[in-house]
Design an enzyme around this catalytic site. Structure first.
Site, PDB file in Angstrom:
ATOM      1  N   ALA A  12       0.863  -1.190   0.000  1.00  0.00           N
ATOM      2  CA  ALA A  12       0.000   0.000   0.000  1.00  0.00           C
ATOM      3  C   ALA A  12       0.891   1.229   0.000  1.00  0.00           C
ATOM      4  CB  ALA A  12      -0.905   0.008   1.219  1.00  0.00           C
ATOM      5  N   ALA A  42       3.133  -5.937  -7.852  1.00  0.00           N
ATOM      6  CA  ALA A  42       1.760  -5.587  -8.201  1.00  0.00           C
ATOM      7  C   ALA A  42       1.725  -4.482  -9.247  1.00  0.00           C
ATOM      8  CB  ALA A  42       1.003  -5.162  -6.943  1.00  0.00           C
ATOM      9  N   GLY A 200      15.521   7.906 -22.241  1.00  0.00           N
ATOM     10  CA  GLY A 200      15.073   6.701 -22.910  1.00  0.00           C
ATOM     11  C   GLY A 200      15.730   5.438 -22.391  1.00  0.00           C
ATOM     12  N   ASP A 225       8.441   0.674 -13.062  1.00  0.00           N
ATOM     13  CA  ASP A 225       7.577  -0.505 -13.020  1.00  0.00           C
ATOM     14  C   ASP A 225       6.657  -0.560 -14.228  1.00  0.00           C
ATOM     15  OD1 ASP A 225       8.674  -1.299 -10.606  1.00  0.00           O
ATOM     16  OD2 ASP A 225       7.130  -0.299  -9.408  1.00  0.00           O
ATOM     17  N   GLY A 260       0.704   8.964  -8.493  1.00  0.00           N
ATOM     18  CA  GLY A 260       0.631   7.589  -8.027  1.00  0.00           C
ATOM     19  C   GLY A 260       1.323   6.614  -8.949  1.00  0.00           C
TER      20      GLY A 260
END
Length: 281
Positions: A12, A42, A200, A225, A260
């Site tokens: 979280a 995740a 890049g 990610d 986020g």
């Protein structure tokens, strides 16, 4: 379409946005706060799924409110969760994140149940992907599962100080930034995707360069990610690595323009629109 199996962390994210990052011992007045599902495993699973990949996640979470939040978000994006263990009485991992006005961040990660991630089982995947936020035996288990599945094995060794360099060298492909590339010199597989932020990425050993797309950075948290997940998902779907990397770079560019980690990840349609019109909106 092939299956992308990911073994990684579930966390979280507690994110505070302010004018600048605090110095040691200093308090800075922030402007906003966000609670969102995160964790490198995740995050990469959600990024890949939104880009059109079929994704299965192996990991661990607690039976707390943060764990329920993370599981619900993953399920909503179509990530298959049968290999995510729920540990009674354990706390789900938490990341405390500060983000400044330029989108740069500081992160303190508390592993929680991520320290309990077990070696995953083979599942017929065509690509296996892992990171450095899970125990060493789980990372070794990814290699074994990939061999059993006849799959391509990919490692994103981040944070670099949380993974055994000898394990990284055993993967087929490593996705690393410039600091990780330097720290793991001599412990990388032959095939490397070297990410360079706003400059890049480079495919090694060929040295082929892929420029970043223009983007107005709001929050760079989780951009790596996005790139890793979309790249792995593209490879699982049968794309050439060059094409998958182009798709991944576009996804990362979109992600930095939003707040986020998982909330910032684009759909496949959004990525394809950005590739057709690369200028930042």
């Amino acid at each position: 379409m092939g299956l992308l199996a990911i073994c990684g962390s579930i966390t979280a994210d507690l994110i505070g946005y302010g004018p600048r990052l605090p110095r040691p011992g200093e308090s800075v007045l922030g402007r906003s706060f966000l609670v969102a599902p995160g964790g490198k495993g995740a995050n990469q699973a959600v990024a890949a799924a939104r880009a059109g990949a079929r994704v299965r996640l192996a990991g661990a979470r607690g039976d707390d409110a943060h764990g329920e939040l993370c599981a619900a978000a993953l399920a909503a994006d179509g990530v298959e969760l049968s290999a995510v263990a729920v540990h009674r009485g354990a706390t789900t991992g938490v990341a405390l994140i500060c983000v400044d006005a330029a989108g740069e961040n500081q992160i303190l990660a508390i592993p929680g149940a991520n320290a309990l991630v077990a070696p995953p089982a083979p599942c017929g995947a065509s690509v296996w992907l892992c990171q450095g936020e899970i125990p060493t035996d789980a990372i070794d288990g990814v290699l074994k599962a990939a061999r059993a599945d006849g799959a391509l094995s990919i490692c994103n060794p981040s944070p670099v100080n949380a993974i055994d360099p000898a394990l990284v060298a055993r993967f087929d492909v490593a996705i690393v930034n410039e600091l990780e590339h330097e720290a793991l010199r001599g412990h990388l597989p032959e095939r490397v995707v070297l990410t360079r932020g706003a400059r890049g990425a480079v495919l090694l050993p060929s040295g082929k360069e892929f420029p970043a797309l223009p983007a107005r950075a709001v929050d760079t948290t989780g951009a790596g990610d996005a790139l890793a997940g979309v790249l792995a998902g593209g490879l699982a779907s049968g794309m050439a690595i060059e094409d998958a990397l182009q798709l991944a770079i576009a996804a990362a560019a979109i992600s930095v323009e939003r707040e986020g980690c998982q909330p910032s990840y684009p759909t496949r349609a959004e990525v394809e629109r950005r590739l057709r019109s690369p200028s930042a909106p």
